[in-house]
Design an enzyme around this catalytic site. Sequence first.
Site, PDB file in Angstrom:
ATOM      1  N   THR A 145      11.890   6.825   6.040  1.00  0.00           N
ATOM      2  CA  THR A 145      11.822   6.272   4.680  1.00  0.00           C
ATOM      3  C   THR A 145      11.513   4.779   4.609  1.00  0.00           C
ATOM      4  OG1 THR A 145      13.353   7.882   3.883  1.00  0.00           O
ATOM      5  CG2 THR A 145      12.733   6.330   2.296  1.00  0.00           C
ATOM      6  N   GLU A 146      10.270   4.444   3.937  1.00  0.00           N
ATOM      7  CA  GLU A 146      10.008   3.385   3.709  1.00  0.00           C
ATOM      8  C   GLU A 146       9.801   2.274   5.043  1.00  0.00           C
ATOM      9  OE1 GLU A 146       8.830   2.600   0.722  1.00  0.00           O
ATOM     10  OE2 GLU A 146       9.321   4.525   0.047  1.00  0.00           O
ATOM     11  N   LEU A 147       9.570   3.014   6.138  1.00  0.00           N
ATOM     12  CA  LEU A 147       9.526   2.371   7.306  1.00  0.00           C
ATOM     13  C   LEU A 147      10.686   1.573   7.577  1.00  0.00           C
ATOM     14  CD1 LEU A 147       5.794   0.722   7.852  1.00  0.00           C
ATOM     15  CD2 LEU A 147       6.662   3.118   8.102  1.00  0.00           C
ATOM     16  N   TRP A 297       9.380  -1.719   5.030  1.00  0.00           N
ATOM     17  CA  TRP A 297       8.155  -2.411   4.652  1.00  0.00           C
ATOM     18  C   TRP A 297       8.150  -2.839   3.138  1.00  0.00           C
ATOM     19  CZ3 TRP A 297       3.619   1.795   4.330  1.00  0.00           C
ATOM     20  CH2 TRP A 297       3.847   2.768   3.436  1.00  0.00           C
TER      21      TRP A 297
END
Length: 397
Positions: A145-147, A297
Amino acid sequence: MTSVCFYFQVHQPFRLREYNFFQIGEEHNYEYEEKNAFLLNRIAEKCYLPTNRLLLKLIQKYKGRFKVCFSISGCAVEQFTSYRPDVLVSFQKLAKTKSVEFLAETYYHSLSFLFSQKEFVRQVNKHRDKIESLFGKKPQVFRNTELIYSNDLAKIVANLGFKGILCEGVDSLLHGRSPSVLYKAKNVENIKCLLKNYVLSDDIAFRFSDRSWSEFPLTAEKFAQWVAKQGNGTVNLFLDYETFGEHQSKETGIFAFLEKLPELLLQKENIDFKTPSELLHDLPVIDEYDVPKPISWADEERDLSAWLENKMQQEAIRRLYSMEAEVLKSHDEQLIETWGRLQTSDHFYYMSTKYQNDGKVHAYFSPYDSPFDAYINFMNVLSDFEQRLAAKVTLQV
């Protein structure tokens, strides 16, 4: 040789309806179905369908030399199934070209890795099974999730059988090294890391239509030159898929940019397109990527502050995960599913109290008037869910 890796995140949360204190114990339908359907239909028409058609056209035009990859959250898949099955079909058409790779992630686009390894593994397996059933191939590469990434995550992902993972290329951790080479995870031999080139990625995702940007307008010709200057290795362009047509409207020229770019890059003898699995197979590992604390990120800090910076966020997620044992022990599929959907990271993202540029991005995505409204609404829902769970446990005793 320079290989371009286009990765697109596809995610839509189940947004919550307005839920006030007086509904606790009385109303158990938490999701704003009409709004979820409305938004998905809008984004399908502006982004998913036209961009999928364009990608299919490009793959066919260049006879498979143009390649991309996706991760599609379980939340998005379920909404496609309910509201827009034609979107799901369009992704399946892309899968049949063999030029598109689909990655695994947490089913509910959650922060579960940070709070429960057991729940994280449950969601990853659930998502991997769903993607295999839809697209005919078991994912070999993982994208959290979301890097969100750390050394500890690499160990868990390796134990789940993945070969590689997508990460943010954080300057303070690279120490002057390039994000354009292949790294290995620290103390994990069989996990390789593909790092996002955040400068070039954000040029498309955030700066493309910014008239105050010194490089505006961003043309495909200009961008192709920037890619060519990156040198040997890989240029990892990781973006929200909604960049195309939704965040950057058709009128900005974003589709014309995407259509022209492959032609300009493939004209060059030393540039090609590869999927993550191909990069893991073809590129040598150059160095180790040591990430002792979680990164992401999101926002300028590239850390967890987008979801966990303030006390509202911290209390909401602590209370949510404190229910894990009783939720799973209930063996109630509806309660387990609801608990999973409440873990979606967007709920906590809406509670962020950041300001300036990051604050504007949070506000852009939030359906609430303020972070406090997001918190109160979520906690009201959570209070009702707690009562339902307690009643279930009482019946089982």
